[in-house]
Write an enzyme that holds these catalytic residues in place. Structure first.
Site, PDB file in Angstrom:
ATOM      1  N   GLY A  46      40.668  31.012  49.012  1.00  0.00           N
ATOM      2  CA  GLY A  46      39.832  31.586  47.960  1.00  0.00           C
ATOM      3  C   GLY A  46      40.305  31.097  46.606  1.00  0.00           C
ATOM      4  CD  GLN A  51      43.307  32.179  41.623  1.00  0.00           C
ATOM      5  OE1 GLN A  51      42.299  32.226  42.301  1.00  0.00           O
ATOM      6  NE2 GLN A  51      44.517  32.032  42.160  1.00  0.00           N
ATOM      7  CB  CYS A  91      48.229  34.800  44.720  1.00  0.00           C
ATOM      8  SG  CYS A  91      47.091  34.447  43.360  1.00  0.00           S
ATOM      9  CG  LEU A  92      45.951  29.057  45.874  1.00  0.00           C
ATOM     10  CD1 LEU A  92      44.576  28.426  45.709  1.00  0.00           C
ATOM     11  CD2 LEU A  92      46.879  28.146  46.664  1.00  0.00           C
ATOM     12  CG  HIS A 133      43.620  37.933  46.499  1.00  0.00           C
ATOM     13  ND1 HIS A 133      44.972  38.025  46.771  1.00  0.00           N
ATOM     14  CD2 HIS A 133      43.491  36.851  45.679  1.00  0.00           C
ATOM     15  CE1 HIS A 133      45.620  37.062  46.131  1.00  0.00           C
ATOM     16  NE2 HIS A 133      44.749  36.323  45.471  1.00  0.00           N
ATOM     17  CD  GLU A 134      40.133  34.844  45.608  1.00  0.00           C
ATOM     18  OE1 GLU A 134      40.409  34.626  44.409  1.00  0.00           O
ATOM     19  OE2 GLU A 134      40.849  34.462  46.532  1.00  0.00           O
ATOM     20  CG  HIS A 137      42.542  36.249  40.936  1.00  0.00           C
ATOM     21  ND1 HIS A 137      43.740  36.030  40.311  1.00  0.00           N
ATOM     22  CD2 HIS A 137      42.741  35.909  42.231  1.00  0.00           C
ATOM     23  CE1 HIS A 137      44.636  35.580  41.201  1.00  0.00           C
ATOM     24  NE2 HIS A 137      44.048  35.508  42.371  1.00  0.00           N
TER      25      HIS A 137
HETATM   26  O1  GNR Z   1      44.910  31.138  49.838  1.00  0.00           O
HETATM   27  C1  GNR Z   1      45.012  32.354  49.740  1.00  0.00           C
HETATM   28  N1  GNR Z   1      45.388  33.086  50.834  1.00  0.00           N
HETATM   29  C2  GNR Z   1      45.370  34.453  50.880  1.00  0.00           C
HETATM   30  C3  GNR Z   1      46.013  35.067  51.943  1.00  0.00           C
HETATM   31  C4  GNR Z   1      46.004  36.440  52.068  1.00  0.00           C
HETATM   32  C5  GNR Z   1      45.351  37.198  51.134  1.00  0.00           C
HETATM   33  C6  GNR Z   1      44.708  36.611  50.066  1.00  0.00           C
HETATM   34  C7  GNR Z   1      44.703  35.236  49.946  1.00  0.00           C
HETATM   35  S1  GNR Z   1      43.872  34.484  48.617  1.00  0.00           S
HETATM   36  C8  GNR Z   1      44.795  33.020  48.434  1.00  0.00           C
HETATM   37  C9  GNR Z   1      44.140  32.103  47.413  1.00  0.00           C
HETATM   38  C10 GNR Z   1      44.157  32.772  46.068  1.00  0.00           C
HETATM   39  O2  GNR Z   1      45.135  32.919  45.383  1.00  0.00           O
HETATM   40  N2  GNR Z   1      43.016  33.251  45.638  1.00  0.00           N
HETATM   41  O3  GNR Z   1      42.965  33.899  44.463  1.00  0.00           O
HETATM   42 NI    NI Z   2      44.933  34.714  44.130  1.00  0.00          NI
END
Ligand code: GNR
Ligand code: NI
Length: 167
Positions: A46, A51, A91-92, A133-134, A137
């Site tokens: 995601g 980001q 999270c990236l 999660h997104e 952000h």
């Molecule tokens: O790549 C991602 N893997 C992930 C694994 C478990 C829960 C959430 C994520 S999102 C993350 C990519 C990211 O940072 N998206 O904002």
């Molecule tokens: Ni993230």
């Protein structure tokens, strides 16, 4: 298409609240294409526009094993949620850091596609986790904010130290 630079915690630009998209034009479609390329390259499942330092409510997700099922959410909102579940998240924007987060187990999300057409989607499992999660952000929130104060301060110290060493 273009690869975009991903901001890293504790960059204050990750904390801005993103604005709703108002123009469903070629610029939006290019942003989405660039975000998908950046997400696949990272690699991640995601990516939210904040980001990559774009304060707009744009999210791309692909939870498929083959990386061939992109899902695009413009101006997403959670309109209904049920239950609680925990998953190990990363999270990236917070590299090499993983911890367990509790979120709703089931959600109904309302969003638009790149043509400005509304749709609704029911999500559970990994997709529900990723959408939540997104959406965080988009409101300047990171998964580390949902951990205990102790865990979060350990992570913050680790990244502040890494930042000092990089100067
Ligand atoms: O790549 C991602 N893997 C992930 C694994 C478990 C829960 C959430 C994520 S999102 C993350 C990519 C990211 O940072 N998206 O904002
Ligand atoms: Ni993230």
């Amino acid at each position: 298409m273009a690869l975009l630079e991903i901001l890293h915690y504790p960059d204050p630009r990750l904390r801005k609240k993103a604005r709703p998209v108002t123009h469903f034009d070629d610029a939006l479609r290019k942003l989405v294409a660039d975000m998908l390329e950046t997400m696949y390259r990272a690699p991640g499942i995601g990516l939210a526009a904040p980001q990559i330092n774009i304060a707009q409510r744009v999210v791309v997700i692909d939870i498929s094993r083959e990386n061939n099922t992109p899902q695009i959410f413009i101006n997403p909102e959670i309109v209904e949620s049920r239950g609680k579940d925990t998953m190990e998240e990363g999270c990236l924007s917070v590299p090499d850091t993983y911890d367990t987060v509790e979120r709703a187990a089931w959600i109904r999300v309302k969003a638009m596609n790149t043509n400005g057409e509304s749709f609704e989607l029911e999500c559970e499992g990994l997709l529900a986790v990723c959408v939540q999660h997104e959406l965080d952000h988009l409101d300047g929130k990171l998964f580390v904010d949902r951990l205990s104060t102790l865990k979060r301060s350990r992570i913050r110290r680790k990244f502040e130290k890494a930042q000092r060493l990089a100067l």
